[in-house]
Design an enzyme around this catalytic site. Structure first.
Site, PDB file in Angstrom:
ATOM      1  N   ASP A 217       0.860  -1.193   0.000  1.00  0.00           N
ATOM      2  CA  ASP A 217       0.000   0.000   0.000  1.00  0.00           C
ATOM      3  C   ASP A 217       0.901   1.250   0.000  1.00  0.00           C
ATOM      4  O   ASP A 217       1.866   1.312  -0.760  1.00  0.00           O
ATOM      5  CB  ASP A 217      -0.959  -0.049   1.197  1.00  0.00           C
ATOM      6  N   TYR A 365      -2.607  11.336   1.248  1.00  0.00           N
ATOM      7  CA  TYR A 365      -3.202  11.312  -0.094  1.00  0.00           C
ATOM      8  C   TYR A 365      -3.153  12.704  -0.719  1.00  0.00           C
ATOM      9  O   TYR A 365      -2.952  12.849  -1.919  1.00  0.00           O
ATOM     10  CB  TYR A 365      -4.656  10.828  -0.022  1.00  0.00           C
ATOM     11  N   HIS A 417      -4.441  -7.711   0.305  1.00  0.00           N
ATOM     12  CA  HIS A 417      -3.817  -6.398   0.392  1.00  0.00           C
ATOM     13  C   HIS A 417      -3.030  -6.234   1.692  1.00  0.00           C
ATOM     14  O   HIS A 417      -2.018  -5.538   1.719  1.00  0.00           O
ATOM     15  CB  HIS A 417      -4.923  -5.352   0.296  1.00  0.00           C
TER      16      HIS A 417
END
Lengths: 440, 420
Positions: A217, A365, A417
């Site tokens: 990630d 982000y 994930h």
């Protein structure tokens, strides 16, 4: 109005100076340096203890939750179903015990050190095997160092886990800026590039002149960036979040058309997975990428935070499926929880809550300027493990184009994930195999 | 603790006939207001943003200032009294209770008009246009300008019921509005809307029931399909665009790249927004932000709540209390998630080529998400009876510029009255 999450700092040196009764709020704690502040590269021992009042407040808020109506569908296609959240909240409020994970974390050597003006928290476990390979492992969102706890022993103590002494790693597991017990940046600029540079400073400060890096990630992005920066100390990287989308495929994805002609079956599958991800599973990243500060509800509502962290915008498919399976106690859509338990998931969510890092973690982000998953241009030795439940299954062909010195490529049999969390033994075995050639 | 328990709905017992139109009054229980204030005052805040502007979202100091007023001085009972002074009703349509305000003009030739709000709006957006539209002679108009006005709450919004099953998208809402107007005895009527209300009137225009004389929208869906494709691919503006088309293209590029996350989230994962039902401040920032910083459409709202003009976008008719009335309505009715579901349900692209053939009128307000060029508008609305670029006002045109907005509606529908 503000009730900042607090925890006590237990540092023997500071205790003598400041007295034992210091219970300091996180914000003030992490911005204030101990009396040894002259040496900003000091590595200070760190322990966690949240005041009972913080845990009481969390339970009070959970009990007072105002719920929306039930979803208007019979599945999870509108988000985390009401019944799931209500059952989780019930357990979280009544039975869940934060002190267990606090004790587990405090049993590990944890430290804080200031890098580039910011206090960075990390776990540092040295192997007893002196030729161990130094390794820095980086978590992602919505993860934390809690994702990596189960790989510490297999990696540092391989002989107890079916490995040999020559497989050993010295493991460093940092909390990213704005996450967990690292400080929250108060100014902009902490993007993956800056984090990558900080990690090199950290490893050198710990005395590691040569090391490898790993991540999934956001942690995978950080490892990829480290590899692009290619500092001389970095021997190589392993990622379970390979960024491989070739430029022409990226353009086709953007245009929203069908898969380009001539794709091999594994490339076509990856293309289709990426189409689904972009059209249906990405809204949470867009929100955090553009308006992280607006997520006040995630700081004020524990259930709101939990749903936000659990959902991952992807229904019961991966990557959230393993998490959902853990929370529900049954396998969802064939995606086993693996080693992840409901308490694991709540440990992580509670960590976000108590450190009040929903917004500060979302800012990564916003900071990011890279086009995620687009092919990187990495020339140093790189290893890739493709887990079957990952957002997309990176084809070997794309991976070879993005990583010019691909020393290892493997499609693992299981895991998603949150690979280190879900399949710690398998994940550890991958890391041993991945880095074997760099040791010799 | 949903709306059902806090709202004391003074409606007569439902009649046997499901078509009954029941008078409706609002009275929120005091304990719900006490609970809201307690939650506001006990808000757990994140850190301050890491920037000096609003580029990361609603700024901490701004939302704290709003919360301080909201948690201490704001008085919900004022708007409750204003709403209860209006004739409000509920009637069941297609299995769902629909709330609406219905004001008949004293002028007998008034044109029946249904006006639909959007998100994050409600019937509160339209309160200031009621008198200008129904009583034009008191507002510089003539008796011939009068409207009979129907202002419904969209399913899942305000005092309309919240759907418990899927399917309440713009098209179904549009059909329900025709049922509503006919049930009220209007055999010929016009429809108006902005934002999602614009989506509803576009759907009505496409359905073209015989009772619908025409539509007016301040949220026209005009983007030609080839332009939409270029936008999606992220291409620069096509070379052959006229100046106003290029400007629209550039605004849409920014809108889709940077300002649509909240819409994308509500369209894909509305249920996951549990925090908005549980945190008044979380709800307020979500409704205020609208994903565009201090640009339009949120600028007028931010100007109103902060009491100063932001980026040259004045609040004009909007006050801080107006904005908090609307937010508090969402809070007390617990409709954050149910209203978000309208995005999930919606199958209509609200921007692209409407393809509407009934008579249509368009007002382009300068602060709207994008300034629809006349060329695109003419292609999308095949029988464009009115097109005007207004001098001021933004996304919440009826709320911000009620007199101007009302004047637009008079002008827009004038030719349809003559035709009848």
């Amino acid at each position: 109005m503000s009730r900042p999450a607090g925890f006590e700092f237990s540092n023997p040196d500071r205790r003598q100076l400041l007295g034992t009764a210091m219970g300091i709020a996180a914000a003030s704690l992490l911005s204030v340096h101990p009396a040894l502040a002259a040496a900003t590269d000091a590595v200070r021992p760190f322990r966690i203890r949240f005041p009972e009042a913080e845990l009481m407040d969390l339970r009070t808020r959970l009990a007072a939750t105002i719920w929306p109506d039930k979803e208007t569908v019979a599945d999870d296609s509108q988000g985390v179903p009401l019944a799931v959240m209500q059952e989780l909240a019930r357990y979280w409020q009544k039975d869940y015990d934060w002190r267990k994970i606090e004790t587990r974390l405090n049993a590990l050597p944890q430290f804080i050190t200031e890098i580039d003006g910011l206090d960075i928290h990390f776990i540092h476990v040295s192997s007893k095997h002196e030729n161990a390979l130094p390794l820095i492992v980086t978590h992602g969102w919505p993860g934390s160092i809690i994702e990596q706890l189960k790989i510490i022993d297999p990696l540092t103590n391989p002989t107890a886990h079916g490995g040999s002494a020559s497989d050993a790693f010295h493991v460093v597991i940092p909390s990213m800026p704005g996450y967990g017990f690292s400080a929250k940046p108060t100014t902009t600029g902490w993007d993956p590039e800056r984090i990558a540079r900080a990690w090199v400073v950290l490893m050198k400060r710990l005395g590691y002149a040569q090391f490898v890096a790993q991540g999934g990630d956001w942690g995978g992005v950080v490892a990829n960036v480290m590899a692009q920066q290619a500092p001389p100390e970095l021997l190589g990287i392993h990622v379970n979040f390979p960024e491989t989308i070739p430029p022409e495929i990226g353009m086709a994805l953007q245009a929203g058309g069908p898969p380009p002609a001539g794709l091999a079956p594994d490339e076509k599958r990856a293309f289709e997975q990426l189409v689904a991800q972009r059209t249906k599973h990405l809204a949470y990243t867009l929100e955090m990428g553009t308006r992280p500060q607006t997520l006040y509800a995630m700081a004020d509502s524990p259930v709101g935070l939990a749903a936000w962290l659990l959902d991952h915008g992807d229904n019961y498919a991966q990557p959230a499926a393993a998490i959902t399976s853990a929370v529900l106690g049954r396998t969802v859509n064939g995606h086993s929880a693996g080693a992840v338990t409901r308490d694991d998931v709540l440990d992580n969510v509670t960590l976000y809550w108590l450190t009040n890092t929903a917004v500060s973690s979302a800012r990564l982000y916003w900071e990011n300027k890279r086009r995620l998953l687009s092919a990187v241009n990495v020339s140093i030795p790189a290893a890739v493990t493709v887990f079957p439940g990952e957002i997309y299954q990176a084809p070997r062909s794309w991976t070879e184009r993005a990583y010019h010195n691909l020393i290892y490529f493997n499609e693992a049999g299981q895991g998603g994930h949150f690979a280190a969390w879900e399949q710690p033994e398998l994940f550890s075995a991958e890391l041993r195999a991945a880095f074997k050639s760099l040791r010799s | 603790m949903g709306a059902s328990s806090v709202l004391n709905v003074a409606a007569p017992h439902p009649m046997a006939a499901s078509e009954a139109i029941r008078p409706f009054r609002i009275h929120v229980a005091e304990k719900a207001l006490v609970d809201m204030r307690r939650r506001i005052n006990e808000t757990r805040w994140p850190d301050r943003e890491a920037v000096a502007d609003e580029s990361q979202g609603v700024q901490l100091a701004a939302i704290q200032q709003i919360a301080r007023y909201w948690g201490t001085e704001y008085d919900w009972r004022k708007i409750e009294a204003r709403l209860n002074a209006l004739p409000q009703f509920i009637t069941e349509i297609d299995g769902l209770d629909i709330h609406f305000i219905h004001i008949r003009s004293k002028h007998s030739n008034a044109l029946p008009l249904i006006v639909t709000h959007g998100w994050p709006g409600s019937v509160i957006e339209q309160l200031k246009i009621i008198d200008p539209l129904t009583n034009p002679t008191a507002h510089g108009g003539t008796a011939a300008d009068a409207f009979h006005l129907v202002i419904p709450s969209i399913p899942g919004y305000g005092f309309s019921a919240r759907p418990t099953t899927g399917g309440w998208e713009t098209g179904r809402t549009a059909r329900a509005w025709v049922v509503l107007m006919k049930r009220l005895g209007y055999t010929r009527f016009a429809a108006q809307g902005g934002d999602l209300g614009g989506g509803v009137v576009t759907a009505m225009g496409k359905q073209a029931p015989p009772e619908l004389l025409g539509i007016h929208t301040n949220f026209p869906a005009t983007v030609p399909l080839d332009i939409a494709k270029a936008l999606q691919a992220g291409h620069p503006p096509p070379a052959d665009l006229a100046a106003d088309e290029k400007r629209a293209y550039e605004q849409l590029t920014i809108l889709f790249a940077k300002k649509r996350a909240y819409a994308a989230l509500m369209a894909t994962r509305p249920q996951t927004l549990y925090g908005l039902a549980d945190s008044p401040v979380g709800l307020a920032s979500w409704l205020l932000d609208h994903g565009d910083g201090y640009g339009q459409p949120a600028a007028a709202i931010m100007s109103a709540v902060l009491g100063r003009t932001i980026n040259g976008h004045p609040a004009d008719g909007l006050t801080r209390d107006d904005v908090l009335d609307d937010i508090t309505l969402y809070w007390l009715t617990n409709t954050a998630v149910s209203s978000a579901r309208f995005y999930w349900e919606n199958k209509l692209n609200l921007y692209n080529f409407a393809d509407v053939s009934v008579p249509a009128a368009v007002s382009v307000f300068p602060g709207e998400n994008y300034p629809a060029p006349r060329s695109w508008t003419e292609r999308a609305y095949h029988k464009l009876i009115y097109f005007n670029e207004v001098m001021k006002g933004g996304h919440y045109a009826a709320w911000e510029q009620p007199q101007l907005f009302s004047a637009e509606l008079r002008a827009a529908f004038r030719s349809l009255r003559q035709a009848t």
